[in-house]
Motif scaffolding. Structure first.
Motif, mmCIF file in Angstrom:
data_model
loop_
_atom_site.group_PDB
_atom_site.id
_atom_site.type_symbol
_atom_site.label_atom_id
_atom_site.label_comp_id
_atom_site.label_asym_id
_atom_site.label_seq_id
_atom_site.Cartn_x
_atom_site.Cartn_y
_atom_site.Cartn_z
ATOM 1 N N LYS A 75 0.731 -1.344 0.152
ATOM 2 C CA LYS A 75 0.191 0.178 -0.099
ATOM 3 C C LYS A 75 0.941 1.475 0.059
ATOM 4 C CE LYS A 75 -3.902 -2.231 2.408
ATOM 5 N NZ LYS A 75 -4.664 -2.588 3.512
ATOM 6 N N ALA A 76 1.865 1.066 0.841
ATOM 7 C CA ALA A 76 2.702 2.456 0.932
ATOM 8 C C ALA A 76 3.393 2.789 -0.428
ATOM 9 C CB ALA A 76 3.623 2.225 2.108
ATOM 10 N N LYS A 77 3.729 1.751 -0.939
ATOM 11 C CA LYS A 77 4.584 1.914 -2.530
ATOM 12 C C LYS A 77 3.370 2.334 -3.502
ATOM 13 C CE LYS A 77 8.555 -0.726 -1.958
ATOM 14 N NZ LYS A 77 9.757 -1.078 -2.387
ATOM 15 N N LEU A 78 2.220 1.896 -3.340
ATOM 16 C CA LEU A 78 1.301 2.472 -4.304
ATOM 17 C C LEU A 78 0.946 3.867 -4.225
ATOM 18 C CD1 LEU A 78 -1.240 -0.522 -4.583
ATOM 19 C CD2 LEU A 78 -0.158 0.209 -6.458
ATOM 20 N N LEU A 79 0.720 4.056 -2.979
ATOM 21 C CA LEU A 79 0.697 5.382 -2.711
ATOM 22 C C LEU A 79 1.777 6.447 -3.094
ATOM 23 C CD1 LEU A 79 -0.892 5.578 0.993
ATOM 24 C CD2 LEU A 79 -2.086 6.330 -1.189
ATOM 25 N N GLU A 80 2.988 6.120 -2.815
ATOM 26 C CA GLU A 80 4.125 7.057 -3.412
ATOM 27 C C GLU A 80 4.006 6.913 -4.816
ATOM 28 O OE1 GLU A 80 8.672 6.818 -3.293
ATOM 29 O OE2 GLU A 80 7.893 5.340 -1.937
ATOM 30 N N LEU A 107 3.329 10.951 -12.483
ATOM 31 C CA LEU A 107 4.020 10.024 -13.422
ATOM 32 C C LEU A 107 2.858 9.224 -14.185
ATOM 33 C CD1 LEU A 107 6.816 8.074 -11.581
ATOM 34 C CD2 LEU A 107 6.927 10.154 -12.882
ATOM 35 N N VAL A 108 1.792 9.144 -13.786
ATOM 36 C CA VAL A 108 0.574 8.404 -14.637
ATOM 37 C C VAL A 108 0.265 9.310 -15.565
ATOM 38 C CG1 VAL A 108 -1.319 9.418 -13.196
ATOM 39 C CG2 VAL A 108 -1.536 7.015 -13.959
ATOM 40 N N THR A 131 7.842 1.104 -13.398
ATOM 41 C CA THR A 131 6.538 0.480 -12.844
ATOM 42 C C THR A 131 5.430 1.086 -13.603
ATOM 43 O OG1 THR A 131 7.496 -0.068 -10.551
ATOM 44 C CG2 THR A 131 5.216 0.040 -10.703
ATOM 45 N N MET A 132 5.411 2.382 -13.604
ATOM 46 C CA MET A 132 4.558 3.212 -14.414
ATOM 47 C C MET A 132 4.116 2.695 -16.006
ATOM 48 S SD MET A 132 1.869 4.834 -13.849
ATOM 49 C CE MET A 132 2.304 5.692 -12.133
ATOM 50 N N LEU A 133 5.505 2.180 -16.442
ATOM 51 C CA LEU A 133 5.187 1.673 -17.714
ATOM 52 C C LEU A 133 4.376 0.526 -17.746
ATOM 53 C CD1 LEU A 133 5.839 1.758 -20.881
ATOM 54 C CD2 LEU A 133 8.007 1.004 -20.390
ATOM 55 N N ASP A 134 4.611 -0.389 -16.758
ATOM 56 C CA ASP A 134 3.994 -1.675 -16.814
ATOM 57 C C ASP A 134 2.500 -1.536 -16.548
ATOM 58 O OD1 ASP A 134 5.947 -3.125 -17.120
ATOM 59 O OD2 ASP A 134 6.764 -3.477 -14.910
ATOM 60 N N VAL A 135 2.213 -0.528 -15.588
ATOM 61 C CA VAL A 135 0.864 -0.233 -15.182
ATOM 62 C C VAL A 135 0.191 0.336 -16.486
ATOM 63 C CG1 VAL A 135 -0.597 1.551 -14.106
ATOM 64 C CG2 VAL A 135 1.307 0.647 -12.838
ATOM 65 N N LYS A 136 0.761 1.111 -17.323
ATOM 66 C CA LYS A 136 -0.210 1.743 -18.548
ATOM 67 C C LYS A 136 -0.314 0.370 -19.494
ATOM 68 C CE LYS A 136 0.992 6.588 -18.340
ATOM 69 N NZ LYS A 136 0.102 7.404 -18.908
ATOM 70 N N LEU A 196 -3.865 -0.276 -16.320
ATOM 71 C CA LEU A 196 -4.349 0.002 -14.606
ATOM 72 C C LEU A 196 -4.066 1.277 -14.286
ATOM 73 C CD1 LEU A 196 -2.106 -3.377 -13.645
ATOM 74 C CD2 LEU A 196 -4.709 -2.913 -13.882
ATOM 75 N N GLU A 197 -4.122 2.301 -15.382
ATOM 76 C CA GLU A 197 -4.063 3.718 -15.098
ATOM 77 C C GLU A 197 -5.192 4.099 -14.072
ATOM 78 O OE1 GLU A 197 -3.005 6.464 -18.256
ATOM 79 O OE2 GLU A 197 -2.678 4.845 -19.334
ATOM 80 N N PRO A 198 -6.577 3.642 -14.432
ATOM 81 C CA PRO A 198 -7.587 3.943 -13.701
ATOM 82 C C PRO A 198 -7.473 3.723 -12.054
ATOM 83 C CG PRO A 198 -8.539 2.850 -15.802
ATOM 84 C CD PRO A 198 -6.982 2.715 -15.543
ATOM 85 N N LEU A 199 -6.813 2.514 -11.767
ATOM 86 C CA LEU A 199 -6.363 1.952 -10.527
ATOM 87 C C LEU A 199 -5.412 3.419 -9.693
ATOM 88 C CD1 LEU A 199 -6.077 0.021 -8.214
ATOM 89 C CD2 LEU A 199 -4.173 -0.785 -9.124
ATOM 90 N N ILE A 200 -4.641 3.557 -10.591
ATOM 91 C CA ILE A 200 -3.592 4.640 -10.019
ATOM 92 C C ILE A 200 -4.460 6.051 -9.713
ATOM 93 C CG2 ILE A 200 -1.660 6.074 -10.408
ATOM 94 C CD1 ILE A 200 -0.921 3.222 -9.837
#
Length: 77
Positions: A7-12, A28-29, A55-60, A64-68
């Motif tokens: 959770k802390a890393k996701l918030l960061e 970054l998102v 990580t953001m590249l993996d998210v995109k 998973l952008e809506p999650l961020i």
């Protein structure tokens, strides 16, 4: 094996801003995918920024952008 997000890393990650360049002070998102791909080709910076950009590249890449964005909204800094 159960995967549990940190959770802390996701918030960061959700609240981390680009510290330099054309996109300075943007979350970054909000960086364009092409910019993140460029970093992958050229090499991510060392340290936290590089890890977050990767990580953001993996998210995109995984849609998973809506999650961020939801994390940003529900847990404002």
């Amino acid at each position: 094996m159960e995967i549990r997000p940190d959770k802390a890393k996701l918030l960061e990650l959700a609240h981390y801003k680009m510290p330099f360049g054309k996109y300075k002070d943007r979350y970054l998102v909000d960086l364009p995918l092409a910019y993140l791909v460029w970093f992958r080709r050229k090499g991510f910076p060392r340290g936290t920024l590089g890890e977050h950009l990767n990580t953001m590249l993996d998210v995109k890449d995984n849609g998973l952008e809506p999650l961020i964005r939801q994390i940003q909204k529900e847990f404002p800094k």
